[in-house]
Design a protein around this motif. Sequence first.
Motif, mmCIF file in Angstrom:
data_model
loop_
_atom_site.group_PDB
_atom_site.id
_atom_site.type_symbol
_atom_site.label_atom_id
_atom_site.label_comp_id
_atom_site.label_asym_id
_atom_site.label_seq_id
_atom_site.Cartn_x
_atom_site.Cartn_y
_atom_site.Cartn_z
ATOM 1 N N ILE A 369 0.810 -1.224 0.000
ATOM 2 C CA ILE A 369 0.000 0.000 0.000
ATOM 3 C C ILE A 369 0.840 1.269 0.000
ATOM 4 O O ILE A 369 0.302 2.375 -0.124
ATOM 5 N N ALA A 370 2.157 1.144 0.154
ATOM 6 C CA ALA A 370 3.033 2.323 0.146
ATOM 7 C C ALA A 370 4.463 1.856 -0.029
ATOM 8 O O ALA A 370 4.741 0.652 -0.126
ATOM 9 N N LEU A 425 9.018 -0.563 11.255
ATOM 10 C CA LEU A 425 8.602 -0.678 9.859
ATOM 11 C C LEU A 425 9.865 -0.561 9.011
ATOM 12 O O LEU A 425 10.437 0.522 8.879
ATOM 13 N N CYS A 426 10.296 -1.695 8.471
ATOM 14 C CA CYS A 426 11.585 -1.749 7.775
ATOM 15 C C CYS A 426 11.411 -1.651 6.271
ATOM 16 O O CYS A 426 10.464 -2.204 5.698
ATOM 17 N N ALA A 427 12.347 -0.967 5.632
ATOM 18 C CA ALA A 427 12.306 -0.833 4.170
ATOM 19 C C ALA A 427 12.586 -2.170 3.492
ATOM 20 O O ALA A 427 12.055 -2.448 2.409
ATOM 21 N N GLY A 428 13.406 -3.001 4.122
ATOM 22 C CA GLY A 428 13.709 -4.305 3.543
ATOM 23 C C GLY A 428 14.428 -4.194 2.208
ATOM 24 O O GLY A 428 15.076 -3.197 1.888
ATOM 25 N N LYS A 429 14.297 -5.250 1.405
ATOM 26 C CA LYS A 429 14.995 -5.291 0.117
ATOM 27 C C LYS A 429 14.371 -4.363 -0.911
ATOM 28 O O LYS A 429 15.059 -3.818 -1.767
ATOM 29 N N SER A 430 13.046 -4.173 -0.833
ATOM 30 C CA SER A 430 12.343 -3.464 -1.899
ATOM 31 C C SER A 430 11.809 -2.095 -1.505
ATOM 32 O O SER A 430 11.456 -1.297 -2.369
ATOM 33 N N GLY A 431 11.736 -1.821 -0.206
ATOM 34 C CA GLY A 431 11.127 -0.576 0.249
ATOM 35 C C GLY A 431 9.606 -0.598 0.216
ATOM 36 O O GLY A 431 8.967 0.415 0.494
ATOM 37 N N LYS A 432 9.024 -1.756 -0.085
ATOM 38 C CA LYS A 432 7.567 -1.860 -0.176
ATOM 39 C C LYS A 432 6.973 -2.034 1.224
ATOM 40 O O LYS A 432 7.495 -2.787 2.035
ATOM 41 N N VAL A 433 5.854 -1.359 1.465
ATOM 42 C CA VAL A 433 5.156 -1.453 2.739
ATOM 43 C C VAL A 433 3.861 -2.220 2.513
ATOM 44 O O VAL A 433 2.958 -1.749 1.824
ATOM 45 N N ALA A 434 3.771 -3.423 3.084
ATOM 46 C CA ALA A 434 2.584 -4.260 2.930
ATOM 47 C C ALA A 434 1.651 -4.072 4.121
ATOM 48 O O ALA A 434 2.062 -3.623 5.196
ATOM 49 N N ASP A 599 1.261 11.340 -0.598
ATOM 50 C CA ASP A 599 1.473 11.639 -2.020
ATOM 51 C C ASP A 599 2.386 10.591 -2.662
ATOM 52 O O ASP A 599 3.301 10.063 -2.015
ATOM 53 N N ASP A 600 2.143 10.345 -3.939
ATOM 54 C CA ASP A 600 3.017 9.480 -4.738
ATOM 55 C C ASP A 600 4.077 10.373 -5.367
ATOM 56 O O ASP A 600 3.928 10.870 -6.480
ATOM 57 N N THR A 601 5.161 10.592 -4.643
ATOM 58 C CA THR A 601 6.147 11.584 -5.067
ATOM 59 C C THR A 601 7.010 11.135 -6.236
ATOM 60 O O THR A 601 7.589 11.966 -6.935
ATOM 61 N N ASP A 602 7.115 9.820 -6.464
ATOM 62 C CA ASP A 602 7.938 9.353 -7.579
ATOM 63 C C ASP A 602 7.099 8.799 -8.733
ATOM 64 O O ASP A 602 7.629 8.174 -9.662
ATOM 65 N N ALA A 603 5.780 9.023 -8.657
ATOM 66 C CA ALA A 603 4.862 8.691 -9.758
ATOM 67 C C ALA A 603 4.944 7.235 -10.210
ATOM 68 O O ALA A 603 4.845 6.935 -11.399
ATOM 69 N N ASP A 604 5.084 6.326 -9.224
ATOM 70 C CA ASP A 604 5.114 4.906 -9.589
ATOM 71 C C ASP A 604 3.831 4.189 -9.179
ATOM 72 O O ASP A 604 3.759 2.960 -9.217
ATOM 73 N N GLY A 605 2.828 4.954 -8.768
ATOM 74 C CA GLY A 605 1.540 4.371 -8.422
ATOM 75 C C GLY A 605 1.380 4.012 -6.964
ATOM 76 O O GLY A 605 0.322 3.527 -6.555
ATOM 77 N N LEU A 606 2.420 4.246 -6.138
ATOM 78 C CA LEU A 606 2.349 3.940 -4.711
ATOM 79 C C LEU A 606 2.638 5.191 -3.888
ATOM 80 O O LEU A 606 3.565 5.952 -4.215
ATOM 81 N N PRO A 607 1.863 5.434 -2.811
ATOM 82 C CA PRO A 607 2.179 6.556 -1.922
ATOM 83 C C PRO A 607 3.563 6.367 -1.304
ATOM 84 O O PRO A 607 4.004 5.238 -1.061
ATOM 85 N N ASP A 608 4.240 7.482 -1.059
ATOM 86 C CA ASP A 608 5.571 7.447 -0.457
ATOM 87 C C ASP A 608 5.519 8.041 0.947
ATOM 88 O O ASP A 608 4.937 9.120 1.145
ATOM 89 N N ILE A 609 6.124 7.342 1.915
ATOM 90 C CA ILE A 609 6.183 7.893 3.270
ATOM 91 C C ILE A 609 7.035 9.160 3.222
ATOM 92 O O ILE A 609 8.167 9.142 2.730
#
Length: 670
Positions: A369-370, A425-434, A599-609
Amino acid sequence: MRMTYNSPMKRLACIQHPGTVKAVISGILSVILVFLTSGIFAQKKTLTIIHTNDLHSHLLGFGPNIDYTPFSVNDDETVGGWARIAAVIDEIRSSRGNPVLVLDAGDFTMGTLFHMRVREDATELGLLHAMGYDAVCLGNHEFDLMPSGLAAMLSSARERGGMPRLVCANVIFSPESGKDDALEAMFREEAVTPYIICERAGIRIGIFGVLGKDAAEDSPFASPLTFTGIVETSRDMVRVLREEEKADMVICLSHSGLHENPSHSEDEILASKVDGIDVIVSGHTHTRLLTPIPVNDTIIVQAWAYGRHVGVLDVEFENGKVKTAGYRIQMIDDTISGKSEIDEAIKTAKDSVNDKVLAGLDLTFDDVIAETAFDLASVEDESNLGNMIADSIRWYVDNHDYDPGDPATKVALAIESNGLIRDDLCAGKSGKVAVCDLFRTFPLGIGMDDTMCYPIVTMYLYASEIKKALEILTSVYPLKGSNYFIQISGVKFTYNPHRMIFDRVTDIWLGDLENGYVPLDYSGSNKTLYRVAGNIYNSTFLKVIGRFTMNILDIVPKKRDGSPVSDLSDMRVDMDRNTPGIQELKEWIGLLRYVQSFDDTDADGLPDIPEKYRGKEGRIVSDPGWNPVSLLSRGTWITWSAFSIVVALVSAIGLTVFIVIRRIKRKKKG
């Protein structure tokens, strides 16, 4: 009648026969008994104890969950995972040439999305049974869903194929309230017993469980249950196990904990005050204990939390004595390939969560989701994760229950405690937040509507009471520990740690980074009402704080009209006023929705913290100083009373010195 639970004792009935024959037979039997039992005590025997504690429903490896690969090794940095723990248990059992016990010291539930179905599916208990646990103690979080919720979990576990033996010896049921009747019935049926007896290699082992004072204080929803003290309970258990059950070895599963301050280290105190306990498997404090603590003849161990470690204790039993033969901590990480049967059961549990919990939110367990470019961590300081969670409370209430026609209904201050922020809340390998990873940061509780997780409540306070709330961090937290460190939103403040206790806050400003801050007049003359938001668990501790501080930090929750609140459940935020009853605004859902709003600051379709959460913002600032102005400025009666006492003492000392010097001078003149 008040009932403290002890399982019915099974005793052999002895038929007495008078006469010489009886005496002869008795003598022969005594000799045989001594001969046989002497063999047990003379022979050195080894026992391995595998122990865990505070697993908190962390069935999957985390950091984050979506990186977890239980069947391929050395390709991720996640820790924990019950499939991995099961594999370690199996490996130790197969490699040891001696008996093995597997024990847990409580808090096996409450911490991830899996516990959302704990009453219906009892997944955790089923898995512990499948993994081969011999005994498990109840922890304070097993009571989070109230006695009826724990009873439902135990019933579900039985219906679904079993659970490990559960022990807890210091529960007292209410003689009046019917709220704990269902759980009392489960205790009567011995779903939970004070102790168990098991035999390994001819060693008769008694295992009992207790829940400590601090853990009991952390269990407000266990009411009307209460708990007896662990020292008196343990003395009784040792007597029963040693004298009546003839146990050779006694193990205590203690959900009480360890502390750097010896006066707060409940399990060390227990070992020092109660003779006859050979091993204490400790829990509750999430202590990373790398070597056992010996206290008198007792060995104390604890294995951190969340399944990141498994403790492996080898003990030798000889001549009735137990001593450490070896100890190691097994890190549960990606060097371990998991057990497939356990992982399959976990996948089934995940499907249940998706179908029964998340479908209504149009989400699934692994939905991303982010994304984040940095880790958000909970620390004993102003933290980026704490700031975000506190901000989400204020944002969520303002979006659902703010009346633009009444500016005072806007939330001025939101508070969260570190004790309820359960994971980073860890960024991990991908930075994806599930969804699953975000939920773990704030997973606990139950609402007054009997649905899972804590609801948000609001109240109105005077500015002077806001200062008192902030003094929890300056004065109560250093005394009570990390759970009482608070994270805040809508306010920033400075404090001087050298000032008088309970009067250390020096300046307060209301506002936020985007709109700026304005100073708050926190004097008693300011009778403006400010809306404060938090979850119901933290709010219930206002009375505890008042009692703990001898009423110095008494805070009276108020309604919008200024009248006192008699029942905090009446102050739950209603997310749909058009529907009868209160539709609770759940804090965990607010956190999800807040993150989705970024906001989706990098325009990849996912909100950015946002970058503002990369580090501290300066909401909590320590400003130590010994300058008299800093120590006394805007002081309350506490500070001025202390100052007056100091001045009086100094004056008395000065006067005494003056009189003594004067007398000495007179004698010299004379």
